[in-house]
Design a protein around this motif. Structure first.
Motif, PDB file in Angstrom:
ATOM      1  N   TRP B 178      40.485  38.161  35.643  1.00 17.59           N
ATOM      2  CA  TRP B 178      40.207  36.715  35.699  1.00 17.59           C
ATOM      3  C   TRP B 178      40.229  36.208  37.139  1.00 17.59           C
ATOM      4  O   TRP B 178      40.510  35.034  37.366  1.00 17.59           O
ATOM      5  N   TRP B 214      33.580  37.607  35.595  1.00 16.77           N
ATOM      6  CA  TRP B 214      34.382  37.068  34.496  1.00 16.77           C
ATOM      7  C   TRP B 214      33.789  35.737  34.054  1.00 16.77           C
ATOM      8  O   TRP B 214      33.062  35.097  34.808  1.00 16.77           O
ATOM      9  N   GLN B 216      34.648  32.155  31.444  1.00 15.60           N
ATOM     10  CA  GLN B 216      35.585  31.441  30.582  1.00 15.60           C
ATOM     11  C   GLN B 216      34.906  30.187  30.048  1.00 15.60           C
ATOM     12  O   GLN B 216      34.331  29.420  30.815  1.00 15.60           O
ATOM     13  N   GLY B 403      44.719  33.748  36.073  1.00 14.71           N
ATOM     14  CA  GLY B 403      43.484  33.923  36.838  1.00 14.71           C
ATOM     15  C   GLY B 403      43.436  32.995  38.023  1.00 14.71           C
ATOM     16  O   GLY B 403      44.072  31.935  38.009  1.00 14.71           O
TER      17      GLY B 403
END
Lengths: 298, 424
Positions: B178, B214, B216, B403
């Motif tokens: 992250w 990554w 999110q 992260g």
């Protein structure tokens, strides 16, 4: 082995016709709301173009002929190597059978789209456990399970015989098969999609972990198709051609460290990071490759 | 460009939209000069409500002096992605930025990407899941991380001096999966499918040039669920963002959010520095603590959002107030007190909640906050605040930072230019 079987040749032919009609871009192309009705209108008003496109299609005769001989050559060798493999299985020679398994499969994996276009042959030869009803499961992976998981050749004689006869049937059928540029182009992308969905994940060869053999063979098969069409592609779109060539090179470079003698290391030797890099390089290649058909007009 | 596309780009705002905009801007101007903090917060609240609740299907301009998505009132959803660049050369990187710009402008306008969306013999250039959907106030905000300046693209000399990975803060439990990234894209929209569509298509366009590092996704309450447009609540149930600076105050934004020409480097003038932290909340533990403890942790009342000892959310925060036993009413270790400090550092928070399934090890929820803040300068704004919080914040008992990344978000680009054209 693909879960969704390839379309029959007649559908393929129709889609070539339809595809040809879509080549003239219209403003409506950009509109979010473009409806099916609209594209049907385009199709019917632009049928004149279809004839031109068909004429263009015939220019790829050399490539198509080249691919046919490649496919036949591969299948010839496939039958030969499969016979050696099945002989070893029937002779109860576990170690020899294991060593012949992955190399024999590579000839098949290089021309997989051809087998897929031939209906039932692909599942009969290449289905994995769960792809078909348990009672129908046969072919390479059935024997793979016996060799690696059950560690025996016992009870495999019948499967070995059927596998060899399926391989021979494939050889017979390919003679009469319709191969055209469209099949080649979609086939190249399918080969990479195969890698992306089952080989790079280690699902294809779940007992023997010889996935990288299949991986390499699929990529080689796609490269062969590209090589046969690349001059035509370069003439129409130099940048796309260069991009595809570079990305084939990049992917092969990524795969090179995993070569081991004439073969490849076990999938289990790959680190997560290796898998991710291979997968990303594969996606990077498959994306431009998927535009080849539109540029070539097939 | 087709006639139709030109038309849609030039398409004037409807009268209704125009009236609303004038109303909002006028209010901002009026209040921005006022200086009375109560009024300013009132102004911000009203503008938030006006923007997010009554114009959900609006297209926000992609081009402009600043990138959209920074002081833009927060949309309902976020899809955030960090990328690593795999392209070999500066030319490749520039090509990626140009391709991303064209696609982003189209997506912000609610249009399909590219030329081939009805051509039968090629994969469509737009993946299609946002076809026919409204623009949903989509913003796409791009930035570059410190690792981009490592020499691969000849950019070593152009790295902003404050653009460095954040120092280790007390209690950090960072997981490399992250963290970091050469590039980032923050996509916000009032529809999750529209936001996802943007990240997916940008990742597709990037193939061969950059790969996802990554991602999110995040959410907050939607405009539909909160028509009054109040301050959103985080997953601990508390209002989050009450203390944000007023984004309609242009002077204040220049002071706190936008990098100024004199700050250097020149290519960042009008841009902003982003700090991203993926903060997991130990919701199971939190849910077992008393309301009194919870309120003492934040320094605010849960229900009203008011500072402890006050009754209104936007009441001035009195850090000196003491209770009859001589203890500060807003505890020394409360989040509010530590975040505020002496008031000299301000940041613009633009966070979203996230929920990413289970922690497979414990069976507990992996849920929390995708903290994002924008500031003119990381070293003088975000870092000192986070240092204070990491050291003493009572909230740390319930959170863990998993992260972390920082990015220099470009200034805005003009139609005909491309994102990052001041850098490369």
């Amino acid at each position: 082995m693909k879960k969704i079987l390839a379309l029959p040749a007649v559908v393929l032919a129709t889609s070539v016709l339809l595809a040809a009609c879509g080549n003239n871009e219209t403003a409506s192309d950009k509109q979010a709301g473009t409806s099916a009705a609209q594209s049907e209108t385009q199709t019917s008003t632009e049928t004149a173009d279809a004839a031109d496109q068909e004429a263009t299609g015939s220019e790829y005769t050399t490539a198509v002929d080249g691919y046919r001989s490649f496919a036949i050559e591969q299948i010839d060798e496939f039958v030969k190597q499969t016979e050696k493999f099945t002989d070893a299985v029937k002779a109860g020679d576990l170690e020899t059978a294991k060593s012949l398994y992955a190399p024999a499969r590579m000839y098949y994996e290089r021309i997989e789209p051809v087998a897929e276009a031939l209906g039932d042959l692909d599942p009969n030869i290449d289905a994995r456990d769960g792809d078909v009803e348990a009672a129908d499961w046969r072919g390479f992976h059935r024997i793979e399970k016996a060799l690696w998981e059950d560690k025996t050749t016992e009870g495999m004689t019948e499967f070995a015989d059927t596998l060899l006869s399926d391989a021979k049937l494939l050889r017979a059928k390919v003679e009469t098969m319709d191969i055209d540029a469209s099949l080649m182009v979609t086939g190249a992308v399918e080969l990479l999609n195969e890698v992306s969905s089952s080989k790079v994940t280690g699902e294809e060869e779940r007992y023997s972990h010889t996935d990288l053999y299949d991986f390499a063979a699929n990529v080689e098969g796609a490269r062969e198709i590209y090589n046969l069409l690349k001059d035509d592609l370069a003439a129409k779109d130099k940048d796309l051609n260069q991009q595809i060539a570079e990305r084939f090179d990049a992917l092969e470079k990524e795969l090179a460290p995993f070569k081991d003698g004439d073969g490849y290391v076990s999938y289990e030797k790959l680190k997560d990071e290796d898998v991710r890099k291979l997968s990303q390089n594969l996606d990077a290649l498959a994306e431009p490759l998927s535009n080849m058909g539109q540029v070539l007009g097939v | 460009m087709t006639e139709q596309k030109k038309d849609s780009l030039k398409k004037p705002l409807s009268r209704r939209e125009m009236l609303k905009l004038t109303g909002v801007a006028g209010l901002g101007l009026l209040l921005g000069g006022g200086g009375a903090s109560g009024l300013m917060t009132l102004g911000r609240k009203s503008s938030l409500a006006a923007m997010s609740e009554t114009t959900p299907d609006k297209a926000l301009p992609f081009y402009g002096k600043h990138q959209a998505g920074i002081i833009t009132p927060a949309q309902d959803f976020i899809c955030f992605a960090a990328f690593d660049v795999t392209a070999g050369s500066a030319d490749d990187l520039r090509r990626l930025f140009k391709n991303w710009t064209a696609a982003s402008a189209a997506m912000a306008a609610g249009e399909m990407i590219g030329e081939h969306n009805t051509t039968l013999n090629t994969p469509p250039t737009d993946t299609g899941e946002a076809a026919g959907l409204t623009p949903s106030r989509t913003t796409l905000t791009f930035g570059v991380g410190p690792s981009l300046f490592d020499g691969r693209f000849g950019l070593q000399g152009r790295k902003p001096k404050g653009l460095r990975d954040l120092p280790a803060f007390a209690g950090d439990a960072l997981d490399p999966q992250w963290c970091g990234g050469d590039l980032c894209v923050q996509v916000c929209a009032d529809d999750m499918q529209v936001a996802f569509h943007a990240i997916r298509n940008l990742a597709r366009i990037a193939r061969g040039h950059a790969v996802l590092r990554w991602t999110q996704e995040g959410f907050q309450r939607t405009g539909r669920a909160d028509p009054a447009g109040g301050t959103p609540r985080n997953l601990l149930g508390f209002k989050d963002g009450t203390g944000n600076p007023d984004t309609t105050d242009a002077v204040l934004m220049d002071q706190t959010v936008w990098a100024q020409p004199a700050d250097g480097p020149g290519w960042m003038a009008g841009g902003s520095y982003m700090a991203v932290r993926r903060v997991r909340m130990r919701v199971e533990v939190w849910d077992r603590s008393t309301l009194k403890d919870q309120e003492a942790t934040f320094g605010r009342h849960r229900d009203s959002g008011a500072p402890l000892g006050s009754s209104g959310e936007f009441d001035p925060v009195d850090l000196k107030a003491k209770s009859s036993d001589g203890q500060p009413i807003i505890p020394a270790t409360s989040h509010l007190r530590l975040a505020k400090g002496d008031g000299s550092q301000q940041i613009l928070r633009r966070s979203y909640s996230y929920s990413s399934g289970l922690d497979a090890k414990t069976g507990q929820l992996d849920a929390g906050l995708l903290f994002i803040s924008y500031q003119r300068d990381l070293e003088n704004q975000f870092i000192p605040i986070q240092k204070r919080l990491a050291k003493n914040d009572k909230l740390n008992e319930y959170t863990v930072h998993t992260g972390s990344a920082v990015f220099a978000c470009f200034p805005g680009s003009t139609n005909g230019g491309y994102i990052g054209d001041t850098l490369i």
